[in-house]
Design a protein around this motif. Structure first.
Motif, PDB file in Angstrom:
ATOM      1  N   LEU A 410     -36.551 -56.569  19.745  1.00  0.00           N
ATOM      2  CA  LEU A 410     -37.017 -57.280  18.558  1.00  0.00           C
ATOM      3  C   LEU A 410     -36.076 -58.389  18.104  1.00  0.00           C
ATOM      4  N   PRO A 411     -34.819 -58.083  17.869  1.00  0.00           N
ATOM      5  CA  PRO A 411     -33.957 -59.183  17.404  1.00  0.00           C
ATOM      6  C   PRO A 411     -33.750 -60.259  18.459  1.00  0.00           C
ATOM      7  N   ARG A 412     -33.865 -59.875  19.727  1.00  0.00           N
ATOM      8  CA  ARG A 412     -33.660 -60.888  20.767  1.00  0.00           C
ATOM      9  C   ARG A 412     -34.850 -61.826  20.861  1.00  0.00           C
ATOM     10  N   LEU A 413     -36.048 -61.268  20.625  1.00  0.00           N
ATOM     11  CA  LEU A 413     -37.237 -62.100  20.780  1.00  0.00           C
ATOM     12  C   LEU A 413     -37.617 -62.810  19.483  1.00  0.00           C
ATOM     13  N   VAL A 414     -37.533 -62.112  18.383  1.00  0.00           N
ATOM     14  CA  VAL A 414     -38.031 -62.757  17.159  1.00  0.00           C
ATOM     15  C   VAL A 414     -37.041 -62.613  16.013  1.00  0.00           C
ATOM     16  N   GLY A 415     -35.866 -62.121  16.269  1.00  0.00           N
ATOM     17  CA  GLY A 415     -34.935 -61.829  15.176  1.00  0.00           C
ATOM     18  C   GLY A 415     -34.560 -63.048  14.387  1.00  0.00           C
TER      19      GLY A 415
END
Lengths: 419, 699
Positions: A410-415
């Protein structure tokens, strides 16, 4: 007259799940069960106990180092010199133990038979002890039913290694009910097998003293033995005495209010300080569980190793050698809700929908588990079996892993961007 | 760029079909039709026209080599291009006349948009979308990436994938060396397990080893026993070996001995005796030989001498005696001459002496020899005579001296007046002399008295707080030193506890100040909720709930809701701020404890003060008889010391004064006696004269 009742010593049983790291007090952990046992011996001597009752599982079944037995025998000799009688029965672990089978113990120690109910009478102190040990590792019969009738005019004690009507995390050995025990008409039941201290009844007394030393994060709190005061053939007092040398604790930290990992560390410090104080001068082995929907999630998930190192540094700073931070479980969630992500009409949405579908399908999970087949085979047997085992073919394990994958991605893709 | 016409010359199911997009004024064209009408084929045809026909998907009706598309393109700037496309490996782009054409012309028209981008941007179908996603996962083509990059707001999916891949690889690789974390730990675990196995002692192993040890021990003992036996045997044999040559020799000797048959048994020192006897025999033989030689020599000498002289037959002793007497005779003859000379001298001496004695005629020979007694008397008389002569000389000298002295004295006597009786005076003088140098003693006694008086006054001056004369001081009735010591100890004890309590109180105050400051700091950080606050909030909420239950009103419902919120919020804060709450509680408890401690210290201080006052009163009473206010015990101890010193001085002063007075009286008596004696011999004496003067006068 005082009796000391202990069980589940599990001498030299390794303390599980502890990762070694620089500054970790390895030696103190290694000796934990021995130190607790020495504390037990000291308690018996200090209390001038007439009798020590050991209700099974002195050793760990698959632990084969005979020096453990020699250490136990040395403790027994010390009690002999202090005039303390010892009665013990084999538990499921002892039944499998090579040590228990071969060890010669001093004459003050009496083992009750494991083939049939046995009785030992100490006329000089007015005590009679009945009991039967485990002949094999798995005893599924109700042993208590065949115990002999009480002897009048003496203080009757029953010893039994049992899970009674069943206890979570414990194999259902020698099952029985409290009524079965009550029917025997004894004054005190010295039970063993269940590692959590429990007083099943106080008329007559039926006590699980719990194990002598917690061995992993599921065995938290003060562990020790029970001191029983007997006057005029009646139990006058039953007291728990803390004897452990390493204290396990789980610090559950809700970091919903924390915006950064540093705030998480501050919360951890408060929690550790409380547990450290509770552990008194003992070594605290702490598992940290960090949970909550938090702004700190992205940073924590991105560099878990760094924050574990920070947490350990903090623990060392706070308690020096007195705190061992066993592990830090990150169960935090991102502030972006997954439902929102899954509803997105783009590739990212598809990824998270895909993960959700994967989680929902046993067939998909089964094929996923094959990915780990090779790794699973390489894991040592001790990791693949037992209550703490890592079952890479278990759908639940994979589902939990997928939860973590979602929170990792999650944080890598949309964080909220890079730090 | 716009596609004006698309000619499906030979493509898919189409033959010489065309789609004309140039009819209207531009805008959106929708191509619709039932399934299998060729919509996707038309889309593929656009791609094929612009970028080449890459597969044989659409070569089912026409042969692949015959596939042909045509198109008319216009650019935004008005350029136009008519092209055809065939399937093949090269020169697939043709102009409208079917001649090969440079792809660059078409590229310019397309503005550099590649096949993939075109397909993504303008030619997406369901299939391609799926392919895009797969391409992403396979890390192929930039279409998938561009799709995901767009969805991720510009973050590079490639980077994320690379990161994840490298992280995963850092954790584990199936066939890796030991550099991956999991691989490393698996290896370490295996090693540790092996070490644990190696280092542990198995029960059977231990028992077996113990048995082995016991067996080995008994074996060792057996062997030890055997070793000792063998050692004994070896020693025995060693002795035998050492003895063997001697035994052989013995056997030989025994054999030899047997040859001698029966022999007498000699006693133990037969050998010695034999040696001695042999020795004697040797000596005797040697002597015999010597004697024989002498005899032979003498015989030969005798033969030379011939028959013996009768003188030689005289007795040897007689001859020796005669020789001795001859020597004596010769000596006597020589002495005789010397003695005769001496006799002559003596005779002449005697004649002289006889002449002196008037017996000149007498012959010296006839003077009888004096007896020993006479000789002794003469000697004694001669010595006495000499002594008496000397004594007479001395007496005569003295006599003459005495006579001259007598004459001188008589002369002086004649010059002297007639004598007076001075016996009395002499007695007085003698008495005064016997008394010694009383004047000097009197002077030193006076000096001592003065010195003591001065010192006493000095000590008296220092004897504060007493004010009075020496006698008053000497008469003081004071407490004993032990009493003062006791008071001193008690004062000190009180002072110590007072100091301790002061310190405790001030510490408590200081700590309370710190606690107060911490509490303030804590409160300044924001109001710290307390359990009491929570209880209050809950109480008001419950009241509102009660009211709400009694009768429902919208405003009380709202108020209740607010109250619920407030209580929850407070509870949350209590939970969140548990640390602060606990700290505040701890600080408040600390403050209370310190206040209690301070109060206790105060009470003890008051008690100590009262005890101190009582003690001070008691102290004053102890000194009441002295008649003045005492200072501190320490000072009064000094006072007592000085007072004792004073008493001592007073005693010394009194003694010195008495001695002085006695001396003065004795001097007076002597002066008086001397004066009286002088008067009796009518000698005048100065009135008020001192003893030395009087004494000198009297003498």
């Amino acid at each position: 007259m005082k009796l000391v009742h202990a069980a589940d010593l599990h001498l030299d049983s390794p303390l599980l799940g502890l990762e070694r790291y620089d500054g970790a007090p390895v030696h103190r952990l290694r000796n934990a069960t021995r130190e607790a046992f020495e504390n037990l011996v000291k308690l018996c001597i200090d209390e001038s106990a007439a009798l020590l009752l050991l209700a099974g599982d002195l050793y760990d079944g698959n632990w084969r180092d005979y020096s453990t037995g020699l250490f136990f025998a040395a403790g027994m000799s010390k009690l002999r010199r202090a005039g303390v009688r010892v009665v013990w029965i084999r538990g499921n672990h002892d039944a499998a133990s090579q040590i228990a089978k071969n060890l010669e113990l001093p004459p003050n120690v009496r083992e009750l038979d494991h083939k049939r109910p046995d009785t030992v009478t100490y006329e000089e102190i007015g005590v009679v002890v009945h009991g039967q040990g485990f002949a094999t590792r798995e005893v599924r019969e109700n042993l208590a039913r065949t115990y002999p009738n009480p002897r009048p005019g003496l203080f009757n004690i029953g010893m039994l290694h049992t899970s009674v009507t069943g206890r979570p995390g414990h194999d259902p050995y020698a099952p029985c009910t409290t009524d079965d025990l009550r029917e025997r008409g004894y004054e005190y039941w010295a039970l063993g097998h269940v590692h959590q201290r429990e007083e099943l009844s106080c008329d007559p007394w039926m006590v699980f003293p719990g194990n002598l030393q917690g061995r992993h994060a599921r065995e938290c709190g003060g562990k020790g033995a029970t001191v029983v005061t007997v006057e005029d053939l009646r139990v006058r007092a039953v007291e728990h005495r803390v004897l452990d040398s390493v204290r396990w604790a789980v610090c559950e930290i809700d970091v919903s209010d924390c915006a950064s990992p540093h705030e998480v560390l501050a919360a951890l410090e408060r929690s550790l300080a409380v547990e450290h104080a509770k552990a008194d001068t003992r070594l605290l082995a702490a598992r940290v569980v960090v949970s909550g929907q938090s702004g700190a999630h992205a940073a924590l998930a991105r560099e878990p190793a760094r924050w574990l190192a920070e947490a350990r540094l903090l623990a060392t700073d706070l308690g020096g050698d007195d705190i061992w931070l066993e592990k830090m479980q990150l169960h935090t969630r991102d502030t972006v809700p997954l439902t929102e992500l899954r509803a997105r009409d783009d590739a990212v949405g598809q990824v998270f929908r895909g993960l959700a579908e994967l989680r929902g399908s046993d067939a998909e999970l089964s094929s996923l588990s094959q990915e780990f087949g090779e790794l699973a085979n390489k894991l040592p047997l001790s990791m693949r079996e037992g209550p703490d085992s890592l079952r890479l073919d278990d759908p639940e394990t994979l589902r939990r892993a997928l939860d973590e994958v979602e929170q990792l991605l999650l944080p890598r893709l949309v964080g909220g961007g890079d730090e | 760029m716009r596609l004006v016409t698309l000619g499906l010359v030979r493509f898919g199911p189409f033959t010489d079909a065309a789609l004309d997009f140039g009819l209207g004024p531009g805008g959106l064209h929708v191509i619709h039709g039932p399934n299998e009408a060729g919509k996707s084929t038309a889309l593929r045809a656009v791609l094929g026209l612009l970028y080449g026909i890459h597969d044989a998907t659409d070569a089912h009706m026409h042969r692949a080599t015959e596939l042909r598309l045509s198109g008319h393109l216009t650019a935004r700037d008005g350029r136009e291009l008519e092209i055809q496309r065939r399937k093949g490996r090269k020169n697939t782009l043709l102009d409208r006349n079917g001649e090969p054409m440079d792809e660059v012309l078409l590229d310019r028209m397309l503005g550099g948009v590649g096949r993939d981008v075109f397909r993504t941007a303008f030619g997406l179908d369901h299939q391609r979308l799926r392919e895009g996603a797969e391409a992403l996962l396979a890390d192929e083509g930039d279409v998938g990436q561009s799709l995901f990059d767009a969805a991720m707001g510009g973050r590079g999916v490639k980077r994320v994938l690379d990161e994840l891949a490298s992280e995963a690889e850092a954790l584990y690789l199936p066939r890796s060396n030991a550099t991956r974390a999991i691989n490393t730990h698996l290896r370490l675990f295996k090693e540790a397990a092996r070490r644990a196995r190696d280092n542990s002692t198995s029960a059977q192993g231990f028992v077996a080893q113990k048995k082995g040890l016991d067996a080995a021990e008994s074996k060792r003992q057996e062997l030890g026993e055997r070793q000792r036996e063998l050692a004994t045997e070896r020693d025995k044999l060693g002795r035998v070996i050492r003895a063997a040559p001697k035994l052989v020799r013995r056997a030989e000797i025994l054999t030899q001995l047997s040859e001698f048959g029966e022999l007498p048994i000699l006693d133990q020192n037969a050998t010695e005796r034999r040696a001695a006897v042999e020795n004697d025999i040797d000596g005797a033989e040697r002597a015999l030989r010597g004697e024989s030689t002498d005899i032979a020599r003498l015989q030969s000498e005798l033969d030379v001498v011939g028959p013996p002289d009768p003188i030689l037959e005289l007795d040897q002793k007689l001859v020796d005696g005669l020789v001795g007497r001859l020597a004596t005779q010769e000596k006597a003859l020589s002495d005789q001459k010397k003695l005769r000379g001496e006799l002559d001298v003596i005779e002449s001496d005697l004649r002289a002496i006889l002449a002196q004695l008037g017996r000149k005629d007498e012959s010296p020979e006839r003077i009888p020899e004096p007896t020993a007694r006479e000789h002794t008397r003469v000697t004694t008389e001669a010595r006495t005579h000499a002594q008496l002569g000397a004594a007479v000389d001395l007496a005569e000298t003295r006599l003459s001296e005495a006579a001259s002295e007598l004459a001188r004295v008589e002369d002086r006597m004649k010059a002297l007046p007639s004598a007076v009786d001075t016996n009395e005076l002499a007695r007085a003088v003698s008495a005064a002399r016997r008394a010694g140098d009383v004047s000097a003693r009197l002077a030193s006694a006076r000096a001592l008295v003065d010195a003591l008086r001065l010192e006493t006054e000095g000590v008296l001056c220092e004897l504060t707080p007493f004010s009075g004369d020496v006698n008053g001081a000497a008469a003081l009735r004071l407490p004993r030193m032990e009493t003062v010591e006791q008071f001193d100890d008690r004062f000190r004890a009180l002072a110590t506890s007072s100091a301790r309590l002061d310190e405790a109180a001030s510490q408590a105050l200081r700590a309370a100040g710190i606690a107060e400051r911490d509490i303030d700091a804590l409160r300044r950080e924001g109001d710290v909720p307390s359990e009491a606050d929570l209880a209050g909030e809950r109480k008001s909420r419950d009241e509102l709930w009660g009211e709400l239950r009694r009768r429902f009103r919208p405003e009380s419902a709202q108020a209740f809701e607010r109250a619920v919120h407030a209580a929850d919020e407070l509870a949350d804060r209590l939970r969140r701020e548990a640390g602060r709450v606990a700290k505040l509680a701890q600080l408040e408890a600390e403050r209370a404890r310190l206040a209690h401690e301070f109060t206790r210290a105060e009470a003890e201080r008051t008690d100590v003060r009262a005890r101190r006052e009582a003690l001070a009163r008691e102290w004053c009473e102890a000194w009441a008889s002295a008649g003045f206010e005492p200072a501190s015990p320490g000072e009064m101890r000094g006072f007592l010391g000085r007072h004792a010193n004073l008493l001592d001085l007073v005693r010394q002063l009194r003694k010195a004064t008495a001695e002085r007075d006695e001396l003065a009286r004795v001097i007076d008596a002597h002066v008086h006696a001397l004066r009286a004696a002088l008067a009796s011999i009518s000698a005048s004496s100065p009135s008020g004269g001192m003893l030395p003067e009087m004494l000198a006068l009297a003498e």
